[in-house]
Design an enzyme around this catalytic site. Structure first.
Site, PDB file in Angstrom:
ATOM      1  N   ASN A  14       0.900  -0.899   0.057  1.00  0.00           N
ATOM      2  CA  ASN A  14      -0.080   0.198  -0.100  1.00  0.00           C
ATOM      3  C   ASN A  14       0.753   1.395   0.363  1.00  0.00           C
ATOM      4  OD1 ASN A  14      -1.934   1.976   0.450  1.00  0.00           O
ATOM      5  ND2 ASN A  14      -2.779   1.337   2.951  1.00  0.00           N
ATOM      6  N   TRP A  15       0.677   2.059  -1.433  1.00  0.00           N
ATOM      7  CA  TRP A  15       2.058   3.136  -1.291  1.00  0.00           C
ATOM      8  C   TRP A  15       1.500   4.470  -0.187  1.00  0.00           C
ATOM      9  CZ3 TRP A  15       4.135   2.872  -7.229  1.00  0.00           C
ATOM     10  CH2 TRP A  15       4.995   1.952  -7.376  1.00  0.00           C
ATOM     11  N   LYS A  16      -0.232   4.071  -0.601  1.00  0.00           N
ATOM     12  CA  LYS A  16      -0.365   5.607  -0.182  1.00  0.00           C
ATOM     13  C   LYS A  16      -0.043   6.781  -0.934  1.00  0.00           C
ATOM     14  CE  LYS A  16      -0.592   3.467   5.054  1.00  0.00           C
ATOM     15  NZ  LYS A  16      -0.350   3.567   6.284  1.00  0.00           N
ATOM     16  N   HIS A 101      -9.601   0.775   4.091  1.00  0.00           N
ATOM     17  CA  HIS A 101      -8.986   1.352   4.828  1.00  0.00           C
ATOM     18  C   HIS A 101      -8.396   2.658   6.373  1.00  0.00           C
ATOM     19  CE1 HIS A 101      -4.284   2.777   6.346  1.00  0.00           C
ATOM     20  NE2 HIS A 101      -4.037   1.995   5.666  1.00  0.00           N
ATOM     21  N   GLU A 103      -7.424   4.630   7.302  1.00  0.00           N
ATOM     22  CA  GLU A 103      -6.687   6.059   7.451  1.00  0.00           C
ATOM     23  C   GLU A 103      -8.552   7.216   6.458  1.00  0.00           C
ATOM     24  OE1 GLU A 103      -2.995   5.604   5.582  1.00  0.00           O
ATOM     25  OE2 GLU A 103      -2.226   5.178   7.083  1.00  0.00           O
ATOM     26  N   GLU A 173      -5.072  -4.741  10.299  1.00  0.00           N
ATOM     27  CA  GLU A 173      -4.781  -3.767  10.704  1.00  0.00           C
ATOM     28  C   GLU A 173      -4.726  -2.201  11.971  1.00  0.00           C
ATOM     29  OE1 GLU A 173      -2.305  -2.535   7.310  1.00  0.00           O
ATOM     30  OE2 GLU A 173      -4.483  -1.266   6.943  1.00  0.00           O
ATOM     31  N   GLY A 179       1.806   2.515  10.678  1.00  0.00           N
ATOM     32  CA  GLY A 179       3.239   3.817  10.121  1.00  0.00           C
ATOM     33  C   GLY A 179       3.526   4.191  11.838  1.00  0.00           C
ATOM     34  N   SER A 219       2.264  -1.499  10.300  1.00  0.00           N
ATOM     35  CA  SER A 219       4.820  -1.392  10.875  1.00  0.00           C
ATOM     36  C   SER A 219       5.577  -2.878  10.608  1.00  0.00           C
ATOM     37  CB  SER A 219       4.704  -1.340  12.288  1.00  0.00           C
ATOM     38  OG  SER A 219       4.546   0.157  12.209  1.00  0.00           O
TER      39      SER A 219
HETATM   40  P1  PGA Z   1       2.680   0.677   7.806  1.00  0.00           P
HETATM   41  O1  PGA Z   1       1.142   0.834   6.819  1.00  0.00           O
HETATM   42  O2  PGA Z   1       3.199  -0.747   7.255  1.00  0.00           O
HETATM   43  O3  PGA Z   1       3.697   2.468   7.178  1.00  0.00           O
HETATM   44  O4  PGA Z   1       2.658   0.707   9.116  1.00  0.00           O
HETATM   45  C1  PGA Z   1       0.139  -0.242   6.914  1.00  0.00           C
HETATM   46  C2  PGA Z   1      -1.140   0.382   6.399  1.00  0.00           C
HETATM   47  O5  PGA Z   1      -1.210   1.523   6.435  1.00  0.00           O
HETATM   48  O6  PGA Z   1      -1.472  -0.886   5.276  1.00  0.00           O
END
Ligand code: PGA
Length: 263
Positions: A14-16, A101, A103, A173, A179, A219
């Protein structure tokens, strides 16, 4: 209910909202393709770039074996929905979509009901979906993780059936691990993956639930991936930050392939 589904493990990137220019994005894709080439029979690798990169990335990845997906979609197929992109529009470019997700739940106010509509829309186009669930730190500290995750899974899969199982992936998650560099301890991850598998079984039947892949995310890095992919009920990982470094991502893919190769 203990066994891993028959499909291969999945490592999803997931590159966001990264990288910020197409040249860097294409360089990263080249790096991922070179890693994935040697592992194609052992692990599914899928990348989820930002929308504007989907066309050039899809052109570059033709016949690479790497799967391509979008980070979000809308639930209607067309119409007066300014700014939205439908699964029908994505389908010619990619096979996968991430929905729900944390976010998006946090910054865009996505509700369980919206996540359920998006999940159903993606599946109705015969694409695969990664539906994300996970508790906030307050839930974790209060010991209510199970209640939150259960209700997210039940709501998100409300209109799913056994027929969807092979195209359905659930990513657990914990929001406090995304993150932050603070990954969940494997015991907590294991218990939650087991809970998710049980709920999915109650909803679509135990046989079909075995085909649903359940990932850990939050993470995940080269130096901790093994702890998660070794968990008996873990079918792979959803990787954010560490997927932006081709070498680190390569390591994550290789460790996953090795661990599953020994099962
Ligand atoms: P992260 O993100 O590995 O940077 O914690 C995972 C995600 O949001 O899918």
């Amino acid at each position: 209910m203990g066994a891993r589904p028959p499909g291969m493990p999945l490592v999803a990137a997931n590159w966001k909202m990264n990288p910020t220019n197409i040249d860097d994005a294409l360089d990263l894709v080249r790096g991922v393709m070179s890693v994935a080439r040697g592992q194609a029979d052992k692990v599914d690798v899928a990348i989820f770039p930002p929308f504007p990169y989907l066309v050039p990335v899809s052109d570059l990845m033709v016949e690479s074996g790497v799967k391509l997906g979008a980070q979000d979609t809308f639930w209607e197929m067309s119409g007066a929905y300014t700014g939205e992109v439908s699964p029908a529009m994505l389908k010619p470019l990619c096979q996968w979509v991430i929905v729900g997700h944390s976010e998006r739940r946090l910054h865009l106010g996505e509700t369980d009901e919206m996540v359920a509509k998006k999940t159903a829309a993606v599946l109705s186009c015969e694409m695969s979906v990664i539906m994300c669930v996970g508790e906030l730190i307050d839930h974790y500290d209060a010991g209510t993780s199970d209640t939150i995750v259960s209700s997210q899974v039940k709501a998100g899969l409300a209109s799913c059936s056994a027929d969807d199982s092979a195209r359905l992936v659930i990513a657990y998650e914990p929001v406090w691990a995304i993150g932050t560099g603070r990954s969940a301890d494997p015991e907590h991850a294991y218990k939650t993956l087991r809970l998710i598998r049980k709920i999915v079984g109650e909803m679509i039947g135990a046989g079909a639930a075995r085909k649903v892949r359940i990932l850990y995310g939050g993470s995940v890095k080269a130096d901790n991936v093994q702890e998660y992919v070794e968990l008996p009920l873990c079918d792979g990982v959803l990787v954010g930050g560490a997927s932006l470094d081709a070498e680190e991502f390569a390591h994550i893919v290789k460790v996953t392939a090795e661990v599953y190769g020994h099962r």
